[in-house]
Design a protein around this motif. Structure first.
Motif, PDB file in Angstrom:
ATOM      1  N   ILE A  45       3.720   7.379   4.859  1.00  0.00           N
ATOM      2  CA  ILE A  45       3.987   7.685   3.444  1.00  0.00           C
ATOM      3  C   ILE A  45       4.772   8.995   3.334  1.00  0.00           C
ATOM      4  CG2 ILE A  45       2.880   8.344   1.252  1.00  0.00           C
ATOM      5  CD1 ILE A  45       0.491   6.513   2.202  1.00  0.00           C
ATOM      6  N   GLU A  46       4.300  10.009   4.064  1.00  0.00           N
ATOM      7  CA  GLU A  46       4.951  11.321   3.972  1.00  0.00           C
ATOM      8  C   GLU A  46       6.357  11.288   4.559  1.00  0.00           C
ATOM      9  OE1 GLU A  46       3.914  13.694   2.060  1.00  0.00           O
ATOM     10  OE2 GLU A  46       2.193  12.438   1.623  1.00  0.00           O
ATOM     11  N   GLU A  47       6.538  10.504   5.624  1.00  0.00           N
ATOM     12  CA  GLU A  47       7.874  10.411   6.224  1.00  0.00           C
ATOM     13  C   GLU A  47       8.849   9.784   5.215  1.00  0.00           C
ATOM     14  OE1 GLU A  47       8.001   8.587  10.111  1.00  0.00           O
ATOM     15  OE2 GLU A  47      10.199   8.497  10.059  1.00  0.00           O
ATOM     16  N   ILE A  48       8.406   8.745   4.538  1.00  0.00           N
ATOM     17  CA  ILE A  48       9.292   8.082   3.564  1.00  0.00           C
ATOM     18  C   ILE A  48       9.597   9.025   2.397  1.00  0.00           C
ATOM     19  CG2 ILE A  48       9.490   6.159   1.921  1.00  0.00           C
ATOM     20  CD1 ILE A  48       7.912   4.468   3.956  1.00  0.00           C
ATOM     21  N   HIS A  49       8.584   9.730   1.938  1.00  0.00           N
ATOM     22  CA  HIS A  49       8.827  10.679   0.836  1.00  0.00           C
ATOM     23  C   HIS A  49       9.849  11.739   1.280  1.00  0.00           C
ATOM     24  CE1 HIS A  49       8.316  13.243  -2.566  1.00  0.00           C
ATOM     25  NE2 HIS A  49       7.754  14.201  -1.859  1.00  0.00           N
ATOM     26  N   VAL A  52       4.150   5.860  -5.445  1.00  0.00           N
ATOM     27  CA  VAL A  52       4.198   5.888  -6.910  1.00  0.00           C
ATOM     28  C   VAL A  52       3.113   6.830  -7.437  1.00  0.00           C
ATOM     29  CG1 VAL A  52       3.781   4.469  -8.973  1.00  0.00           C
ATOM     30  CG2 VAL A  52       5.216   3.581  -7.118  1.00  0.00           C
ATOM     31  N   GLU A  53       1.902   6.647  -6.907  1.00  0.00           N
ATOM     32  CA  GLU A  53       0.741   7.430  -7.345  1.00  0.00           C
ATOM     33  C   GLU A  53       0.934   8.924  -7.092  1.00  0.00           C
ATOM     34  OE1 GLU A  53      -3.798   7.100  -7.801  1.00  0.00           O
ATOM     35  OE2 GLU A  53      -2.104   5.980  -8.547  1.00  0.00           O
ATOM     36  N   ARG A  54       1.373   9.257  -5.848  1.00  0.00           N
ATOM     37  CA  ARG A  54       1.443  10.675  -5.477  1.00  0.00           C
ATOM     38  C   ARG A  54       2.662  11.376  -6.037  1.00  0.00           C
ATOM     39  NH1 ARG A  54       0.004  10.668   0.980  1.00  0.00           N
ATOM     40  NH2 ARG A  54      -1.690   9.157   0.810  1.00  0.00           N
ATOM     41  N   TYR A  55       3.799  10.683  -6.026  1.00  0.00           N
ATOM     42  CA  TYR A  55       5.047  11.404  -6.325  1.00  0.00           C
ATOM     43  C   TYR A  55       5.767  10.908  -7.570  1.00  0.00           C
ATOM     44  CZ  TYR A  55       4.057  13.047  -1.667  1.00  0.00           C
ATOM     45  OH  TYR A  55       3.434  13.595  -0.582  1.00  0.00           O
ATOM     46  N   GLY A  56       5.183   9.927  -8.260  1.00  0.00           N
ATOM     47  CA  GLY A  56       5.767   9.500  -9.540  1.00  0.00           C
ATOM     48  C   GLY A  56       7.055   8.705  -9.450  1.00  0.00           C
ATOM     49  N   TYR A  57       7.304   8.086  -8.299  1.00  0.00           N
ATOM     50  CA  TYR A  57       8.487   7.221  -8.244  1.00  0.00           C
ATOM     51  C   TYR A  57       8.291   6.051  -9.209  1.00  0.00           C
ATOM     52  CZ  TYR A  57       9.766   9.575  -3.913  1.00  0.00           C
ATOM     53  OH  TYR A  57      10.109  10.510  -2.982  1.00  0.00           O
ATOM     54  N   THR A  59       0.844  -1.207   0.000  1.00  0.00           N
ATOM     55  CA  THR A  59       0.000   0.000   0.000  1.00  0.00           C
ATOM     56  C   THR A  59       0.876   1.253   0.000  1.00  0.00           C
ATOM     57  OG1 THR A  59      -1.478  -1.260   1.422  1.00  0.00           O
ATOM     58  CG2 THR A  59      -1.928   1.093   1.235  1.00  0.00           C
ATOM     59  N   ILE A  60       1.904   1.237   0.832  1.00  0.00           N
ATOM     60  CA  ILE A  60       2.775   2.419   0.955  1.00  0.00           C
ATOM     61  C   ILE A  60       3.471   2.706  -0.371  1.00  0.00           C
ATOM     62  CG2 ILE A  60       4.883   3.271   2.079  1.00  0.00           C
ATOM     63  CD1 ILE A  60       3.897   1.538   4.565  1.00  0.00           C
ATOM     64  N   VAL A  61       4.042   1.659  -0.973  1.00  0.00           N
ATOM     65  CA  VAL A  61       4.749   1.837  -2.241  1.00  0.00           C
ATOM     66  C   VAL A  61       3.772   2.322  -3.317  1.00  0.00           C
ATOM     67  CG1 VAL A  61       5.964   0.615  -4.085  1.00  0.00           C
ATOM     68  CG2 VAL A  61       6.585   0.208  -1.713  1.00  0.00           C
ATOM     69  N   GLY A  62       2.576   1.727  -3.353  1.00  0.00           N
ATOM     70  CA  GLY A  62       1.558   2.133  -4.331  1.00  0.00           C
ATOM     71  C   GLY A  62       1.256   3.622  -4.210  1.00  0.00           C
ATOM     72  N   GLU A  63       1.105   4.111  -2.973  1.00  0.00           N
ATOM     73  CA  GLU A  63       0.799   5.530  -2.757  1.00  0.00           C
ATOM     74  C   GLU A  63       1.973   6.420  -3.163  1.00  0.00           C
ATOM     75  OE1 GLU A  63      -1.940   7.291  -1.870  1.00  0.00           O
ATOM     76  OE2 GLU A  63      -2.978   5.401  -2.168  1.00  0.00           O
TER      77      GLU A  63
END
Ligand code: 5GP
Length: 208
Positions: free
Chosen positions: A175-179, A27-32, A21-25
């Motif tokens: 998610i935000e911490e990882i980004h 990718v979706e939000r930040y285009g990784y 879920t985290i990786v999916g988000e």
């Protein structure tokens, strides 16, 4: 200084911690960009070829190993999992940031070959929460859940080799911490590159 260079980051975590879920988000939000692994594990309900994994027979996977098509591979519980090399190297070359969602043995092998990789490990707020999530997911039977939790316990001894540990208590914060970590890693690498290139250039024209 040359154009932006991509960073490679590995996200690992105990089975059931919510990595998918985290990786999916991210990718979706930040285009990784995300590396799709090859595996000999059977697809779970809803999993698609080339989206979740490239599903391989044992023989096909062993051929990929022989042809050196994988950056790393590892045996996890009873199956092989590996990262196809070409895609990851291409993305980095193009200046894109690539996420690899892989387990610990593979992560540490990549760190040996590519010391600049960022290693992030996601942990649950507590162990009973992990078990609950695995039961709720319903993709493994009781025996398999026990094996996965035992594996997680063993993995604890290598956690110090990770650069960052993030707790997945509140999904959004996680998610935000990882980004944030990935952005900081990116800036640090760019900054290092700038200094290194400058000092190298100075040495080129410096008469010893
Ligand atoms: P699952 O069966 O739950 O999809 O994955 C099992 C474990 O294998 C997870 O910890 C996952 O991160 C890891 N994994 C997935 N792909 C790879 C890969 O390419 N290489 C390695 N070393 N581990 C992987």
């Amino acid at each position: 200084m040359k154009d932006r260079k991509g960073i490679m980051a590995i996200l690992s975590g105990f089975s059931g911690v919510g990595k998918g879920t985290i990786v999916g988000e991210l990718v979706e939000r930040y285009g990784y960009m995300i590396s799709i692994s090859a595996t000999t594990r059977a697809p779970r309900d809803g999993e698609k070829e080339g989206v979740n994994y490239f599903f391989k027979t044992m023989e096909e996977f062993e051929q990929m190993i022989e042809r050196e098509e994988l950056i790393e591979y590892a045996r996890y519980v009873d199956n092989y999992y590996g990262t196809p090399k070409e895609y990851v190297l291409e993305q980095l070359e193009e200046g894109r940031d690539v996420l690899l969602e892989i387990e610990m043995q593979g992560a540490l092998k990549i760190k040996e070959r590519f010391p600049e990789v960022a290693l992030i490990f996601i942990v649950p707020p507590n162990v009973s929460d992990l078990k609950k999530r695995l039961i709720k997911r319903g993709t493994e039977n009781e025996e398999m859940i026990r094996t996965r939790i035992a594996r997680s316990k063993e993995e604890c001894q290598y956690l110090t080799q990770y650069d960052y540990i993030v707790v997945n208590d509140d999904l959004e914060e996680c998610i935000e911490e990882i980004h944030g970590i990935l952005e900081a890693v990116h800036d640090t690498r760019e900054n290092q590159r700038g200094h290194i290139e400058k000092i190298k250039e100075e040495f080129e024209t410096f008469h010893i």
